[in-house]
Scaffold this motif. Structure first.
Motif, PDB file in Angstrom:
ATOM      1  N   LEU A   1       4.981  -4.349  -8.790  1.00  0.00           N
ATOM      2  CA  LEU A   1       4.969  -5.081  -7.426  1.00  0.00           C
ATOM      3  C   LEU A   1       3.770  -5.129  -6.552  1.00  0.00           C
ATOM      4  O   LEU A   1       2.685  -3.929  -7.357  1.00  0.00           O
ATOM      5  CB  LEU A   1       5.807  -4.515  -6.841  1.00  0.00           C
ATOM      6  N   PRO A   2       4.189  -6.178  -6.287  1.00  0.00           N
ATOM      7  CA  PRO A   2       2.367  -6.458  -5.725  1.00  0.00           C
ATOM      8  C   PRO A   2       2.003  -4.943  -4.306  1.00  0.00           C
ATOM      9  O   PRO A   2       3.230  -5.468  -3.617  1.00  0.00           O
ATOM     10  CB  PRO A   2       1.993  -7.964  -5.302  1.00  0.00           C
ATOM     11  N   GLY A   3       0.937  -5.132  -4.321  1.00  0.00           N
ATOM     12  CA  GLY A   3       0.487  -3.690  -3.148  1.00  0.00           C
ATOM     13  C   GLY A   3       0.506  -4.405  -1.913  1.00  0.00           C
ATOM     14  O   GLY A   3      -0.563  -5.520  -1.390  1.00  0.00           O
ATOM     15  N   PRO A   4       1.418  -4.486  -1.351  1.00  0.00           N
ATOM     16  CA  PRO A   4       1.208  -4.914   0.205  1.00  0.00           C
ATOM     17  C   PRO A   4      -0.090  -4.506   0.873  1.00  0.00           C
ATOM     18  O   PRO A   4      -0.289  -3.302   0.491  1.00  0.00           O
ATOM     19  CB  PRO A   4       2.478  -4.804   0.998  1.00  0.00           C
ATOM     20  N   ASP A   5      -0.599  -5.101   1.694  1.00  0.00           N
ATOM     21  CA  ASP A   5      -1.918  -4.911   2.395  1.00  0.00           C
ATOM     22  C   ASP A   5      -1.716  -4.469   3.936  1.00  0.00           C
ATOM     23  O   ASP A   5      -0.930  -4.866   4.759  1.00  0.00           O
ATOM     24  CB  ASP A   5      -2.315  -6.286   3.070  1.00  0.00           C
ATOM     25  N   ILE A   6      -1.600  -3.221   3.811  1.00  0.00           N
ATOM     26  CA  ILE A   6      -1.265  -2.113   4.829  1.00  0.00           C
ATOM     27  C   ILE A   6      -1.970  -2.539   6.543  1.00  0.00           C
ATOM     28  O   ILE A   6      -1.252  -2.268   7.174  1.00  0.00           O
ATOM     29  CB  ILE A   6      -1.496  -0.637   4.452  1.00  0.00           C
ATOM     30  N   GLY A   7      -2.810  -3.200   5.752  1.00  0.00           N
ATOM     31  CA  GLY A   7      -4.031  -2.775   7.602  1.00  0.00           C
ATOM     32  C   GLY A   7      -3.182  -4.653   8.458  1.00  0.00           C
ATOM     33  O   GLY A   7      -3.372  -4.712   9.257  1.00  0.00           O
ATOM     34  N   LYS A   8      -2.887  -5.509   7.194  1.00  0.00           N
ATOM     35  CA  LYS A   8      -2.468  -6.789   7.936  1.00  0.00           C
ATOM     36  C   LYS A   8      -0.903  -6.587   8.506  1.00  0.00           C
ATOM     37  O   LYS A   8      -0.824  -6.933   9.305  1.00  0.00           O
ATOM     38  CB  LYS A   8      -2.682  -7.842   6.460  1.00  0.00           C
ATOM     39  N   ARG A   9      -0.281  -5.865   8.096  1.00  0.00           N
ATOM     40  CA  ARG A   9       1.690  -5.362   7.840  1.00  0.00           C
ATOM     41  C   ARG A   9       1.789  -5.175   9.016  1.00  0.00           C
ATOM     42  O   ARG A   9       2.752  -4.578   9.826  1.00  0.00           O
ATOM     43  CB  ARG A   9       2.025  -5.247   6.662  1.00  0.00           C
ATOM     44  N   CYS A  10       0.831  -3.695   9.397  1.00  0.00           N
ATOM     45  CA  CYS A  10       0.534  -2.798  10.099  1.00  0.00           C
ATOM     46  C   CYS A  10      -0.577  -2.439  11.420  1.00  0.00           C
ATOM     47  O   CYS A  10      -0.433  -1.309  11.563  1.00  0.00           O
ATOM     48  CB  CYS A  10       1.399  -1.697   9.256  1.00  0.00           C
ATOM     49  N   ALA A  11      -0.564  -3.603  12.233  1.00  0.00           N
ATOM     50  CA  ALA A  11      -2.070  -3.639  12.588  1.00  0.00           C
ATOM     51  C   ALA A  11      -1.671  -3.372  13.675  1.00  0.00           C
ATOM     52  O   ALA A  11      -1.983  -2.376  14.835  1.00  0.00           O
ATOM     53  CB  ALA A  11      -2.774  -4.608  12.730  1.00  0.00           C
ATOM     54  N   GLY A  12       0.232  -3.415  14.253  1.00  0.00           N
ATOM     55  CA  GLY A  12       0.716  -3.227  15.011  1.00  0.00           C
ATOM     56  C   GLY A  12       1.178  -1.588  15.417  1.00  0.00           C
ATOM     57  O   GLY A  12       0.571  -1.230  16.600  1.00  0.00           O
TER      58      GLY A  12
END
Length: 302
Positions: free
Chosen positions: A81-92
């Motif tokens: 699976l592609p690795g999700p970009d934590i900083g982009k998805r979880c900045a909130g």
């Protein structure tokens, strides 16, 4: 005043989404402060499969259920699976932690890439990894990071020096017994180290009869006696923020009963007369309960 600093390493996308909100609520309930160190780029946890050939890795995995703590999907990131970009998805989520009054710092950009690659990396590779994390941190929080805690306690000589260039106020990259000024290959780095002084849950559970039900008692015995500089305890969003949250809450209660004020690493740093800290070499050595070698506080310099 007894001080015990809580340093929270956030390694994965799941840990950020699920573990962090639970930890924030637990800290608020217990009136505790902490420092959150973020993985800011892609979650490539699945690539850790390469560690199967590392001495001691399978022994550690056999004691702690990786699937149970990290989740099957997380173990596929970066491979199937592609690795999700934590900083982009979880900045909130990250901004919410800051808004709640907690200190934030850099853990890494890509946790697996750093942990498996930094030991033998050159200056260009090291600086590129740190710079992209530094820039992402600033874009999320609107201010530069002032602290760094290395993924897996993995460092090299260039990383210590680049912390100084980035203007870090202090760092917590190593294991040790007390704060110190790091000396890297004979060169003093003007970023004091506040080492992790206590073992982590994944190092202890499954050893010498320690279980999730009694491991807190072992750690509390280690903190029973007062030390001049207090302690730094490293916990993980994927462990204490999820299945092992009850263990962490027992620790919080126990530390409060022992008379500790539970603080961020910044608050611990504020309590120290930095001018009086000793100088120590930094070394790579084995730590009981972990596979491979990691950065540790070495001999006094000179």
């Amino acid at each position: 005043m007894r001080l015990l600093a809580l340093k929270i390493d956030v390694d994965t996308y799941r840990g950020t989404r699920v573990g962090i909100p639970a930890l924030v609520e637990a800290l608020k309930r217990h009136g505790a402060n902490a420092t959150f160190l973020w993985s800011l780029g892609p979650d490539h946890t699945g690539r850790a499969i390469k560690r199967v050939f590392r001495p001691g890795f399978m022994k550690k995995v056999s004691r702690t259920s990786v699937v149970e703590h990290y989740g099957f999907k997380t173990l596929m990131y970066g491979t199937l699976l592609p690795g999700p970009d934590i900083g982009k998805r979880c900045a909130g989520i990250m901004r919410d932690v800051a808004a709640a009054g907690f200190e934030n710092g850099i853990h890494t950009w890509d946790h697996i890439r750093w942990q498996d690659g930094v030991a033998n990396a050159d200056a260009a590779w090291t600086q590129a990894e740190m710079k992209v994390a530094f820039e992402r941190f600033q874009s999320i929080f609107g201010e530069p990071a002032r602290t760094h805690g290395a993924a897996g306690w993995q460092m090299n000589e260039h990383a210590y020096r680049f912390e100084q260039k980035l203007g870090m106020r202090y760092a917590s990259d190593v294991r040790g017994t007390h704060p110190f000024w790091p000396v890297v290959k004979g060169e003093l780095v003007r970023v004091p180290q506040l080492p992790s002084t206590l073992p982590t849950l994944d190092e202890l559970i499954g050893v010498d009869g320690l279980t999730p039900d009694n491991v807190h008692e072992h750690i509390l015995r280690l903190t029973a006696e007062e030390t001049p500089y207090g302690h730094v305890y490293t916990l993980h969003a994927e462990l204490e923020g999820m299945k092992l949250l009850p263990v962490f809450e027992r620790l919080l209660e126990g530390w409060k009963a022992q008379g500790y004020q539970l603080v961020s690493t910044a608050e611990l740093c504020d309590s120290i007369d930095l001018a009086r800290l000793p100088y120590h070499h930094v070394e790579m050595a084995e730590i009981e309960g972990r596979s491979g070698v990691l950065a540790v506080q070495g001999a006094v310099f000179p």
